[in-house]
Design a protein around this motif. Structure first.
Motif, PDB file in Angstrom:
ATOM      1  N   GLN A  66       0.825  -1.209   0.000  1.00  0.00           N
ATOM      2  CA  GLN A  66       0.000   0.000   0.000  1.00  0.00           C
ATOM      3  C   GLN A  66       0.861   1.263   0.000  1.00  0.00           C
ATOM      4  O   GLN A  66       0.492   2.288  -0.553  1.00  0.00           O
ATOM      5  CB  GLN A  66      -0.919   0.002   1.218  1.00  0.00           C
ATOM      6  CG  GLN A  66      -2.089  -0.943   1.028  1.00  0.00           C
ATOM      7  CD  GLN A  66      -3.000  -0.959   2.225  1.00  0.00           C
ATOM      8  OE1 GLN A  66      -2.573  -1.269   3.333  1.00  0.00           O
ATOM      9  NE2 GLN A  66      -4.244  -0.606   2.024  1.00  0.00           N
ATOM     10  N   ARG A  67       2.041   1.156   0.615  1.00  0.00           N
ATOM     11  CA  ARG A  67       2.930   2.315   0.703  1.00  0.00           C
ATOM     12  C   ARG A  67       3.674   2.548  -0.602  1.00  0.00           C
ATOM     13  O   ARG A  67       3.764   3.663  -1.097  1.00  0.00           O
ATOM     14  CB  ARG A  67       3.923   2.070   1.853  1.00  0.00           C
ATOM     15  CG  ARG A  67       4.698   3.285   2.291  1.00  0.00           C
ATOM     16  CD  ARG A  67       5.319   3.125   3.682  1.00  0.00           C
ATOM     17  NE  ARG A  67       5.542   1.778   4.148  1.00  0.00           N
ATOM     18  CZ  ARG A  67       6.663   1.085   3.984  1.00  0.00           C
ATOM     19  NH1 ARG A  67       7.676   1.621   3.365  1.00  0.00           N
ATOM     20  NH2 ARG A  67       6.782  -0.142   4.468  1.00  0.00           N
ATOM     21  N   GLU A  68       4.182   1.460  -1.203  1.00  0.00           N
ATOM     22  CA  GLU A  68       5.070   1.614  -2.364  1.00  0.00           C
ATOM     23  C   GLU A  68       4.419   1.281  -3.701  1.00  0.00           C
ATOM     24  O   GLU A  68       4.930   1.667  -4.754  1.00  0.00           O
ATOM     25  CB  GLU A  68       6.309   0.709  -2.188  1.00  0.00           C
ATOM     26  CG  GLU A  68       7.163   1.117  -1.004  1.00  0.00           C
ATOM     27  CD  GLU A  68       8.342   0.163  -0.793  1.00  0.00           C
ATOM     28  OE1 GLU A  68       8.648  -0.640  -1.701  1.00  0.00           O
ATOM     29  OE2 GLU A  68       8.936   0.221   0.297  1.00  0.00           O
ATOM     30  N   GLY A  69       3.305   0.556  -3.680  1.00  0.00           N
ATOM     31  CA  GLY A  69       2.642   0.167  -4.931  1.00  0.00           C
ATOM     32  C   GLY A  69       2.093   1.393  -5.655  1.00  0.00           C
ATOM     33  O   GLY A  69       1.680   2.360  -5.033  1.00  0.00           O
ATOM     34  N   LEU A  70       2.122   1.328  -6.995  1.00  0.00           N
ATOM     35  CA  LEU A  70       1.629   2.451  -7.798  1.00  0.00           C
ATOM     36  C   LEU A  70       0.206   2.122  -8.240  1.00  0.00           C
ATOM     37  O   LEU A  70      -0.004   1.159  -8.986  1.00  0.00           O
ATOM     38  CB  LEU A  70       2.533   2.666  -9.018  1.00  0.00           C
ATOM     39  CG  LEU A  70       4.032   2.774  -8.735  1.00  0.00           C
ATOM     40  CD1 LEU A  70       4.835   2.755 -10.038  1.00  0.00           C
ATOM     41  CD2 LEU A  70       4.329   4.054  -7.953  1.00  0.00           C
ATOM     42  N   ARG A  71      -0.745   2.915  -7.769  1.00  0.00           N
ATOM     43  CA  ARG A  71      -2.152   2.628  -8.115  1.00  0.00           C
ATOM     44  C   ARG A  71      -2.496   3.300  -9.435  1.00  0.00           C
ATOM     45  O   ARG A  71      -2.281   4.500  -9.596  1.00  0.00           O
ATOM     46  CB  ARG A  71      -3.065   3.113  -6.989  1.00  0.00           C
ATOM     47  CG  ARG A  71      -3.026   2.177  -5.784  1.00  0.00           C
ATOM     48  CD  ARG A  71      -3.317   2.893  -4.502  1.00  0.00           C
ATOM     49  NE  ARG A  71      -4.694   3.357  -4.418  1.00  0.00           N
ATOM     50  CZ  ARG A  71      -5.726   2.581  -4.109  1.00  0.00           C
ATOM     51  NH1 ARG A  71      -5.540   1.313  -3.853  1.00  0.00           N
ATOM     52  NH2 ARG A  71      -6.937   3.066  -4.036  1.00  0.00           N
ATOM     53  N   HIS A  72      -3.014   2.512 -10.362  1.00  0.00           N
ATOM     54  CA  HIS A  72      -3.346   3.038 -11.690  1.00  0.00           C
ATOM     55  C   HIS A  72      -4.849   2.968 -11.917  1.00  0.00           C
ATOM     56  O   HIS A  72      -5.449   1.913 -11.793  1.00  0.00           O
ATOM     57  CB  HIS A  72      -2.659   2.222 -12.780  1.00  0.00           C
ATOM     58  CG  HIS A  72      -1.179   2.443 -12.840  1.00  0.00           C
ATOM     59  ND1 HIS A  72      -0.403   2.023 -13.886  1.00  0.00           N
ATOM     60  CD2 HIS A  72      -0.333   3.059 -11.967  1.00  0.00           C
ATOM     61  CE1 HIS A  72       0.856   2.367 -13.664  1.00  0.00           C
ATOM     62  NE2 HIS A  72       0.926   2.973 -12.504  1.00  0.00           N
ATOM     63  N   ARG A  73      -5.400   4.095 -12.336  1.00  0.00           N
ATOM     64  CA  ARG A  73      -6.847   4.155 -12.594  1.00  0.00           C
ATOM     65  C   ARG A  73      -7.178   3.792 -14.035  1.00  0.00           C
ATOM     66  O   ARG A  73      -8.343   3.582 -14.371  1.00  0.00           O
ATOM     67  CB  ARG A  73      -7.359   5.563 -12.296  1.00  0.00           C
ATOM     68  CG  ARG A  73      -7.130   6.010 -10.858  1.00  0.00           C
ATOM     69  CD  ARG A  73      -7.605   7.436 -10.659  1.00  0.00           C
ATOM     70  NE  ARG A  73      -9.023   7.576 -10.934  1.00  0.00           N
ATOM     71  CZ  ARG A  73      -9.983   7.341 -10.059  1.00  0.00           C
ATOM     72  NH1 ARG A  73      -9.676   6.965  -8.835  1.00  0.00           N
ATOM     73  NH2 ARG A  73     -11.248   7.482 -10.394  1.00  0.00           N
ATOM     74  N   GLY A  74      -6.162   3.774 -14.919  1.00  0.00           N
ATOM     75  CA  GLY A  74      -6.454   3.500 -16.326  1.00  0.00           C
ATOM     76  C   GLY A  74      -5.273   2.866 -17.021  1.00  0.00           C
ATOM     77  O   GLY A  74      -4.188   2.722 -16.451  1.00  0.00           O
ATOM     78  N   ILE A  75      -5.505   2.442 -18.279  1.00  0.00           N
ATOM     79  CA  ILE A  75      -4.408   2.006 -19.149  1.00  0.00           C
ATOM     80  C   ILE A  75      -4.603   2.685 -20.502  1.00  0.00           C
ATOM     81  O   ILE A  75      -5.706   3.144 -20.819  1.00  0.00           O
ATOM     82  CB  ILE A  75      -4.353   0.462 -19.374  1.00  0.00           C
ATOM     83  CG1 ILE A  75      -5.715  -0.077 -19.824  1.00  0.00           C
ATOM     84  CG2 ILE A  75      -3.825  -0.266 -18.183  1.00  0.00           C
ATOM     85  CD1 ILE A  75      -5.665  -1.522 -20.314  1.00  0.00           C
ATOM     86  N   GLU A  76      -3.505   2.721 -21.266  1.00  0.00           N
ATOM     87  CA  GLU A  76      -3.608   3.295 -22.609  1.00  0.00           C
ATOM     88  C   GLU A  76      -3.375   2.209 -23.653  1.00  0.00           C
ATOM     89  O   GLU A  76      -2.455   1.404 -23.507  1.00  0.00           O
ATOM     90  CB  GLU A  76      -2.563   4.404 -22.777  1.00  0.00           C
ATOM     91  CG  GLU A  76      -2.661   5.089 -24.130  1.00  0.00           C
ATOM     92  CD  GLU A  76      -1.689   6.262 -24.248  1.00  0.00           C
ATOM     93  OE1 GLU A  76      -1.571   7.068 -23.298  1.00  0.00           O
ATOM     94  OE2 GLU A  76      -1.039   6.351 -25.314  1.00  0.00           O
ATOM     95  N   ILE A  86      -8.270   3.918 -21.471  1.00  0.00           N
ATOM     96  CA  ILE A  86      -9.423   3.233 -20.884  1.00  0.00           C
ATOM     97  C   ILE A  86      -9.416   3.570 -19.399  1.00  0.00           C
ATOM     98  O   ILE A  86      -8.490   3.198 -18.673  1.00  0.00           O
ATOM     99  CB  ILE A  86      -9.353   1.707 -21.117  1.00  0.00           C
ATOM    100  CG1 ILE A  86      -9.382   1.447 -22.634  1.00  0.00           C
ATOM    101  CG2 ILE A  86     -10.502   0.999 -20.416  1.00  0.00           C
ATOM    102  CD1 ILE A  86      -9.530   0.009 -23.036  1.00  0.00           C
ATOM    103  N   ASP A  87     -10.420   4.313 -18.993  1.00  0.00           N
ATOM    104  CA  ASP A  87     -10.511   4.771 -17.607  1.00  0.00           C
ATOM    105  C   ASP A  87     -11.146   3.656 -16.776  1.00  0.00           C
ATOM    106  O   ASP A  87     -12.366   3.619 -16.583  1.00  0.00           O
ATOM    107  CB  ASP A  87     -11.346   6.060 -17.563  1.00  0.00           C
ATOM    108  CG  ASP A  87     -11.305   6.704 -16.194  1.00  0.00           C
ATOM    109  OD1 ASP A  87     -11.041   5.988 -15.197  1.00  0.00           O
ATOM    110  OD2 ASP A  87     -11.533   7.921 -16.106  1.00  0.00           O
ATOM    111  N   MET A  88     -10.301   2.754 -16.304  1.00  0.00           N
ATOM    112  CA  MET A  88     -10.815   1.556 -15.635  1.00  0.00           C
ATOM    113  C   MET A  88     -11.619   1.902 -14.386  1.00  0.00           C
ATOM    114  O   MET A  88     -12.676   1.321 -14.144  1.00  0.00           O
ATOM    115  CB  MET A  88      -9.640   0.656 -15.244  1.00  0.00           C
ATOM    116  CG  MET A  88      -8.858   0.165 -16.441  1.00  0.00           C
ATOM    117  SD  MET A  88      -7.523  -0.935 -15.991  1.00  0.00           S
ATOM    118  CE  MET A  88      -6.518   0.054 -14.911  1.00  0.00           C
TER     119      MET A  88
END
Ligand SMILES: Cc1cc2nc3c(=O)[nH]c(=O)nc-3n(C[C@H](O)[C@H](O)[C@H](O)COP(=O)(O)OP(=O)(O)OC[C@H]3O[C@@H](n4cnc5c(N)ncnc54)[C@H](O)[C@@H]3O)c2cc1C
Length: 390
Positions: A66-76, A86-88
């Motif tokens: 949770q501290r180091e992971g990169l949270r991604h809301r979408g992919i291209e 794509i806005d997941m």
């Protein structure tokens, strides 16, 4: 030696199962062929579905994630030099993926196992599984030159695609479903800050390319290459040139370069064995199925297998109820096949097939343009990419 569950393989599947079982008060011992150092530094997957993250956080190993992971809301998805996002999160009610290296998940799980006095025997040789069609299975192995035996109630075969558990099952009891693809992926890990904050899947006439990252300092990149490609033919300059060409856009986006820290070639294959159990031997993760990495499902499907197996074992030990163990394979395979379907679809959509005729190319282009014009189609991709429910 005796334990309740003998686990073969300390990859993500075996380690997660061991951690969950220990939290549930069930004894287990893991036997691993490699050293701790080796498994903690094996660079592979890096995309965690929402459900995998929830599972890791829920069982107490998600603090660093949770501290180091990169949270991604979408992919291209990039096609014809143009990116389409794509806005997941928007399409799935807020679900997303987290980029966190598999080797980091493995380190966290080993640390949690060690902290709970969980037994992991690294560097064991000649592991063989026996009597798993009886109520007294055994795992035989060699440690420091001497043969030893582990007696258990159940064996979990989490020893990956090249392990010994699947091949110990009589071939007549198994059905195999398989597809190999006419290409491989050349992957590099580079000490370069990511030049984009989300993953980019690019279709190009010279072949597929993937831009991803592992941290704010490390970029992970892949190129579609021939299945028998010789890595020696690819010096760093050639790799970067090809990446620039395939990822190039018409709006001047630039790919950051940096020293190449690691490179390798991964074959592309889909494989499933049915059923995933035989007597008291239960297969989970890559031991039972693999996918091409395009859909980023492998590690996540290993996690969902383990989730089902853990619950089945809890019911077995706490309630004397074997219905979960009896239906483990059926339950796991239902989700495995959905991951297979999505990985196959992503692979077909994004790669250049050498034997394709022009008709196939037109279909691929149409599939892509339909996807970008339909919110419903994009939602299907988003729903699968963030991960179907366990
Ligand atoms: C280049 C690459 C990129 C990938 N990218 C992604 C991604 O983005 N997202 C994703 O979800 N998945 C990805 N995957 C797939 C993912 O890495 C695997 O699905 C995952 O490692 C499966 O975990 P596992 O525990 O089932 O098997 P493994 O990780 O293979 O672990 C099996 C363990 O068993 C041990 N073992 C083997 N044989 C024996 C034996 N005889 N005795 C004792 N121990 C044994 C091995 O040493 C190993 O530690 C990728 C894979 C590769 C190769």
């Amino acid at each position: 030696m005796r334990t309740q569950v003998g686990i073969v393989g300390a990859g993500p599947a075996g380690l997660l199962l061991s951690h969950l079982l220990r939290c549930g008060g069930i004894d287990c011992i893991i036997l691993e062929a490699r050293s701790r150092e080796y498994v903690e530094h094996r660079v592979r997957a890096g995309v965690l579905e929402q459900g995998t993250v929830d599972l890791l956080v829920g069982c107490g190993v998600g603090e660093r994630l949770q501290r180091e992971g990169l949270r991604h809301r979408g992919i291209e998805l990039r096609f014809g030099g143009r990116g389409h996002r794509i806005d997941m999160a928007a399409l799935t009610g807020g679900r997303m993926i987290t980029v966190y290296g598999q080797q980091e998940v493995v380190k966290d799980l080993i640390a949690a196992n060690v902290a709970a006095d969980g037994e992991i025997l690294f560097d064991v040789d000649d592991v063989t599984v026996h009597d798993f069609d009886s109520s007294a299975p055994r795992v035989r192995f060699r440690r420091g030159g001497a043969f030893e035996e582990l007696e258990c109630d159940v064996i979990a075969g989490t020893d990956g695609f090249h392990g010994v558990c699947r091949t110990a099952i009589p071939p007549s009891a198994l059905s195999t479903f398989e597809r190999t693809y006419p290409f491989a992926w050349l992957g590099i890990l580079a000490a370069a800050p990511p030049s984009h904050d989300e993953l980019i899947y690019a279709y190009h006439e010279r072949g597929f390319a993937l831009f991803s990252m592992r941290s704010p300092e490390i970029t992970r990149l892949y190129l579609q290459v021939a299945p028998d490609e010789d890595l020696a033919r690819w010096d760093d300059a050639k790799i970067w040139r090809e990446l620039h060409t395939r990822l190039e856009t018409d709006d001047g986006w630039m790919l950051n370069e940096g020293p190449v820290m690691e490179k390798g070639i991964t074959p592309m294959r889909s494989f499933v064995v049915e059923p995933m159990q035989f007597g008291r031997l239960f297969l989970a993760g890559d031991a039972a199925h693999i996918v091409p990495p395009t859909g980023a499902r492998g590690l996540n499907t290993a996690a969902s297998d383990v989730y089902y197996l853990y619950h089945a074992l809890i019911d077995h030990y706490r309630k004397g109820d074997d219905s979960g163990l009896d239906s483990y394979s059926e339950k796991a395979l239902a989700r495995v096949w959905k991951a297979q379907r999505f990985s196959w679809w992503m692979t077909m959509l994004l790669h250049r097939f050498p034997d394709r005729v022009s008709y196939d190319d037109r279909l691929q282009e149409t599939e892509m343009s339909y996807l970008f014009s339909s919110e419903t189609a994009m939602r299907l991709v988003a729903e699968n990419y963030v991960g179907l429910p366990f």
